[in-house]
Design an enzyme around this catalytic site. Structure first.
Site: not given
Length: 169
Positions: A35, A63, A77, A109, A111
């Protein structure tokens, strides 16, 4: 410069970009052994276009740090964050019995759906909604809101102070 990047072939965004003569690229996660390697490559591919803003729309991969450190990344979202984060926001809102949900445009960000909120719009949950019908209504609002936000950010600029995002200088 404007470009459209994707993590898989055959998506409508790539087709639309090609019809508009907008450059495209595809970097499949499965083509890389780690990854971290993909994160570096995708960031490098994005950087080649020198973007002021990266818009993640329909891109169902998080990302990585190389991209998030280099560029402001706008994401959407299908819920009113901070409620119902993650991949199943619509299903979770229905399961919780929410009477109102909606969509959020945020700066990404590291998270999952935790970045500073740029804009939100409510969508009522109707008595006969199932996940598919509610999600379609949310997506219609989400698309319009994203286009509006991107246009305003490009025209007016934006500032971020902690978790507060202000469009316009």
């Amino acid at each position: 410069m404007v470009a459209v990047g994707a993590d898989r072939d055959g998506i409508e965004g790539l087709s639309r970009a090609a019809r508009a003569n907008v450059p495209t690229f595809v970097e499949k996660l499965g083509d890389y052994s780690t990854r971290a390697e993909w994160d570096e490559v995708i960031s490098t591919r994005i950087a080649a276009y020198e973007p002021d803003l990266v818009v993640s729309a329909g891109f169902m991969k998080i990302l990585g740090k190389p991209t998030l450190d280099a560029f402001p990344v706008l994401n959407t979202h299908p819920a009113l964050l901070p409620s119902f984060p993650g991949a199943h926001g619509v299903r979770d809102a229905l399961a919780h019995g929410a009477k109102v949900t909606g969509c959020t445009v945020m700066l990404a960000d590291e998270g999952v759906d935790t970045g500073p909120i740029v804009a939100q719009e409510a969508v009522p949950v109707l008595p006969d909604d199932d996940e598919a019908t509610l999600h379609e209504r949310i997506k219609a609002v989400e698309r319009r809101l994203l286009v509006d936000v991107v246009g305003r950010m490009v025209r007016e600029g934006w500032t971020v102070s902690g978790r507060t995002v202000r469009i316009g200088k």
